[in-house]
Design a protein around this motif. Sequence first.
Motif, PDB file in Angstrom:
ATOM      1  N   UNK A  39       0.772  -1.179   0.060  1.00 11.87           N
ATOM      2  CA  UNK A  39      -0.025   0.010  -0.026  1.00 11.87           C
ATOM      3  C   UNK A  39       0.897   1.186   0.006  1.00 11.87           C
ATOM      4  N   UNK A  40       0.469   2.236   0.705  1.00  7.99           N
ATOM      5  CA  UNK A  40       1.154   3.709   0.676  1.00  7.99           C
ATOM      6  C   UNK A  40       2.410   3.663   1.118  1.00  7.99           C
ATOM      7  N   UNK A  41       2.620   2.999   2.293  1.00 11.40           N
ATOM      8  CA  UNK A  41       3.936   2.785   2.810  1.00 11.40           C
ATOM      9  C   UNK A  41       4.849   1.612   2.295  1.00 11.40           C
ATOM     10  N   UNK A  42       4.206   0.560   2.043  1.00 10.77           N
ATOM     11  CA  UNK A  42       4.714  -0.525   1.720  1.00 10.77           C
ATOM     12  C   UNK A  42       5.571  -0.485   0.538  1.00 10.77           C
ATOM     13  N   UNK A  43       4.657   0.136  -0.488  1.00  8.04           N
ATOM     14  CA  UNK A  43       5.174   0.513  -2.093  1.00  8.04           C
ATOM     15  C   UNK A  43       6.461   1.098  -1.874  1.00  8.04           C
ATOM     16  N   UNK A  44       6.664   2.480  -1.294  1.00  6.15           N
ATOM     17  CA  UNK A  44       7.566   3.254  -1.206  1.00  6.15           C
ATOM     18  C   UNK A  44       8.911   2.664  -0.665  1.00  6.15           C
ATOM     19  N   UNK A  45       8.660   1.669   0.606  1.00  8.43           N
ATOM     20  CA  UNK A  45       9.689   0.846   0.955  1.00  8.43           C
ATOM     21  C   UNK A  45      10.409  -0.441  -0.056  1.00  8.43           C
ATOM     22  N   UNK A  46       9.582  -0.841  -0.672  1.00  9.00           N
ATOM     23  CA  UNK A  46       9.900  -1.866  -1.651  1.00  9.00           C
ATOM     24  C   UNK A  46      10.660  -1.052  -2.827  1.00  9.00           C
TER      25      UNK A  46
END
Length: 187
Positions: free
Chosen positions: A9-16
């Motif tokens: 989602x919003x956070x997981x995408x950027x971290x990945x």
Amino acid sequence: MHVGLMGAGMMGHGMAVNLLRHGHRVSVIAHRNRAPVEDLVARGASEVGTLEEIAAAEAILLCVTTSKVVEETLSRLRPHLRAGQIILDAGTSAPEVTKRLAAELEAIGVAYADIPLTGGPEQAEQGVLGVLCGARPETFARIEPLLCCFATTIRHFGPPGSGHTAKLISNYLVTGMVALVAESFTA
């Protein structure tokens, strides 16, 4: 390191995105919103279709909403886990649940780190989040290079559960300050 992501989602995408930029292998499992998954695949991630495939990763990053969702996710994932893996819980979970899950996973040789975040989706994309980590020292040493991919401020607070405790204290302080400012302007 091979990282399996559950919660693009919003956070997981950027971290990945930042894990990929730093040369890590990322596998992502289907999400109700296809756009982040498709974007990650276009950037070099692999989409997998089963929990068994996600569990092939050395570290599994959970970016889900609540302790209840973490518990449900881990109960479905547990049969596929193996000794030596690390679970990273990036949500704001209840410390008592985190401690219990960490003990249960430790019994099968799986390490657990609570890594609640400071910052939002923009900071996740930029790789400048803050991480409040709770993990055993040896687990922290293994995951710190991963955390450095998406965070510029990383604090290790102690064993599993201490990162979530620190995050809740931080949330209480922010809420208290907001209430104080609001009160001062209404008086």
